[in-house]
Scaffold this active site. Structure first.
Site: not given
Ligand code: ADP
Ligand code: ZN
Ligand code: MG
Length: 606
Positions: A196, A198-199, A201, A420
């Site tokens: 997925g 970045p960011g 979770g 879509e």
């Molecule tokens: P990734 O590893 O996918 O890049 P992270 O797990 O490091 O993302 O997410 C960074 C921060 O963003 C987490 O520590 C949390 O605070 C917040 N966050 C991201 N996704 C979620 C989620 N689905 N629910 C709650 N908090 C989230």
């Molecule tokens: Zn298309």
């Protein structure tokens, strides 16, 4: 004394040394005056010389009584080999000597060598100190394997990614109760890959799995394996699994798997290449060498699954992929609820409204948003965070996110929604194409802006001409919808067009499905690349045929496009209604879409 100050001290010492040396040589050169040979002859004639040192090429001497402004020592190049005769009768003490060259040359070579060696040694020492341990301890892993025995994160901390959570639930059950799974001989997947943007979770989810199961959590980032010395990465991998065996049951989490799992042979930096390959190979060996029965579960995370080496994804390795996507509106509400727990919200704040403002935001963005809103509220001297603070924070963040190309503006969202829906409606009208599971306008980060998820109902080996034509119509329907609604087309269909062209070309040149070109396989599956004219003329047909193929391909594409247009024009009203719903919800499930047309149902039942 820390490293920095000791370095500065060294620097000062060396600099002072240089200064002294420079001064010494300078003074030396000042004491001796270089003079022309003719002057030397004058000195001789005037009997002014007290001492001379004569070598084959030089003469250095001292004056008997230097006058005002004259230096006592002088030197000159020896010009006259008959010097001795000239000197006799002038009362000069003459020394013979060899040129300094022998020892001088040796010194002038050896000294710098020693100097450079010294500097090199010094730098190496510093370097290895910075890397934590000397050259000797490379194999010993100082890899930053983060071990958490008792992770506090739970699934409650992760919101909005329910599908991924459901898939991971099973792993938690397994880790909690291994006997039960073992009894029936059930085997769990060894490696699960969280995919997925970045960011979203992924790291959080992995940690939550460990927290829920109450097992140790070992994590390391793929980029930390990328080492300067060949073999170090591989040693780290070995170490990682060794530690895991000691701590089992546990979870190994490799973040940024793409950094080390990049397809082998793909262009890489020179040098770093071998090392990566070795590390990856070691990882594959370790993956094959353990068995989920040991209670070790491997989780990986990546936002670029497409660059991973296929060997990593083979059965028995990272054979299960879990999509951790950007949250839809409902998901965002849940995430906001998690992150607004820590801040004092004004009672009238409706998180649903906040979620409406933030399409395309990831979990991390939303966490950030809550923090920003709290900051804004503080600046305004408020008692609690109000809705306006969220609005202000969103505005502030959006500019940055748009720049990073992650958010769509209003117009773009509309275009993507119709695009879509075009795919979806045509897919629902034509027999033989895969049913639609889900339509979404949440940008995926990975390629597409929105997507229409079609799942194949059964494995297809044979496809008829009509089915292929229908498939093309579905692929072109996105662009058709844009044309109908906005009377202009966008660049959003590039991927669709690529696929359509591939299908059309295969029909004409591979499957012999076109009457004009005839039933000849003119190209093979890979032939288009291998036998392309650039590769030395592997093409087995002439210019005329090539032209015919091109015309036939275009014809087929035009026909498919017309078919899509016709369907969408008759379903225009439906499309508008669905579009406004899609724009509001961001996703539409199969149940929210109209059922397949009776014609499609009949044709498929037959
Ligand atoms: P990734 O590893 O996918 O890049 P992270 O797990 O490091 O993302 O997410 C960074 C921060 O963003 C987490 O520590 C949390 O605070 C917040 N966050 C991201 N996704 C979620 C989620 N689905 N629910 C709650 N908090 C989230
Ligand atoms: Zn298309
Ligand atoms: Mg992460």
């Amino acid at each position: 004394m820390d490293k920095r100050t000791s370095f500065n001290l060294w620097f000062v010492v060396v600099a002072i040394g240089f200064l002294f040396a420079f001064q010494y040589f300078y003074e030396q050169s000042q004491r001796v005056e270089p003079i022309p040979y003719s002057r030397f002859e004058e000195y001789v004639a005037q009997d002014r010389i007290a001492e001379l040192e004569v070598t084959e090429s030089r003469i250095v001497g001292r004056l008997r009584d230097p006058r005002e402004g004259e230096r006592a020592y002088f030197s000159t190049y020896r010009v006259d080999p008959e010097l001795a005769q000239k000197l006799s009768g002038h009362d000069v003490v003459v020394y013979g000597a060899t040129d300094h060259s022998a020892i001088g040359t040796v010194l002038s070579w050896v000294l710098p060598v020693f100097l450079f060696f010294g500097i090199w040694l010094f730098l190496m020492r510093r370097l290895s100190k910075n890397m934590g341990g000397g050259l000797m301890s490379i194999g010993k892993s100082k890899a930053k394997i983060y071990v958490e025995q008792d992770t506090k994160t739970t699934f409650a901390d992760v919101a909005g990614v329910d599908e991924a959570k459901a898939e991971l639930e099973e792993i938690v059950e397994f880790l909690k109760d291994r006997q039960r799974y073992g009894r029936l001989g059930a085997r769990l997947p060894k490696g699960i890959l969280l995919v997925g943007p970045p960011g979203t979770g992924k790291t959080l989810l992995a940690r939550a799995v460990a927290g829920e199961a109450g097992v140790a959590f070992l994590s390391i980032s793929g980029s930390e394996f990328v080492e300067m010395f060949v073999g170090v990465g591989a040693a780290r991998v070995r170490d990682l699994f060794e530690q895991a065996r000691k701590l089992a049951p546990c979870i190994i989490f490799i973040d940024e798997l793409d950094a080390l799992g990049r397809a082998r042979g793909a262009a890489g930096m020179a040098g770093g290449h071998d090392e990566k390959e070795q590390t990856l190979n070691q990882l594959l060996v370790e993956l094959d060498g353990f068995d989920a029965g040991e209670g070790i579960v491997l989780l990986g995370a990546t936002n670029r699954p497409e660059v991973l080496d296929p060997a990593l994804l083979r059965a028995g390795r990272f054979d299960r992929q879990v999509l951790v996507d950007r949250p839809d509106k409902i998901g965002r509400v849940a995430i906001l609820a998690v992150h607004s727990k820590g801040i004092r919200l004004a009672p009238q704040v409706d998180l649903e409204k906040v979620a409406e403002l933030t399409p395309g935001f990831t979990g991390a963005d939303l966490a950030n948003l809550c923090n920003e809103a709290a900051l804004v509220a503080t600046r305004h001297g408020r008692e609690a965070v109000a809705f306006e603070d969220f609005e202000a924070a969103v505005e502030r963040m959006i500019a940055g996110l748009e720049k990073r190309n992650r958010l769509l503006n209003r117009k773009e969202r509309r275009v993507v929604a119709y695009h879509e829906l075009g795919h979806a409606l045509v897919a629902l009208s034509l027999p033989g194409v895969d049913p639609v599971q889900k339509v979404s306008i949440i940008p995926r980060g990975i390629g597409a802006l929105g997507y229409t998820l079609q799942r194949p109902t059964e494995d297809r080996f044979l496809m008829s001409t009509e089915e292929l034509e229908n498939k093309m119509a579905v692929l072109l329907a996105g662009r058709a919808a844009e044309k109908i609604v906005f009377s202009e087309i966008s660049t959003g269909a590039a991927d669709d067009l690529q696929k359509v062209t591939d299908i059309a070309r295969a029909m004409v040149a591979r499957f012999g499905m076109d009457e004009r070109v005839g039933q000849a396989a003119l190209e093979s599956e890979t032939g288009r690349f291998l036998g392309s004219p650039m590769e030395g003329g592997g093409r087995r047909y002439g210019e005329d045929t090539a032209r015919e193929i091109d015309i036939a391909v275009r014809d087929r594409i035009d026909k498919a496009f017309a078919k899509a247009m016709a369907i969408l024009e008759t379903r225009r009203d439906e499309m508008d209604a669905l579009a406004s719903k899609l724009l509001e919800q961001e996703t539409l499930s199969a149940a929210e879409l109209p059922p397949p047309t009776p014609a499609k149902q009949q044709a498929e039942a037959a």
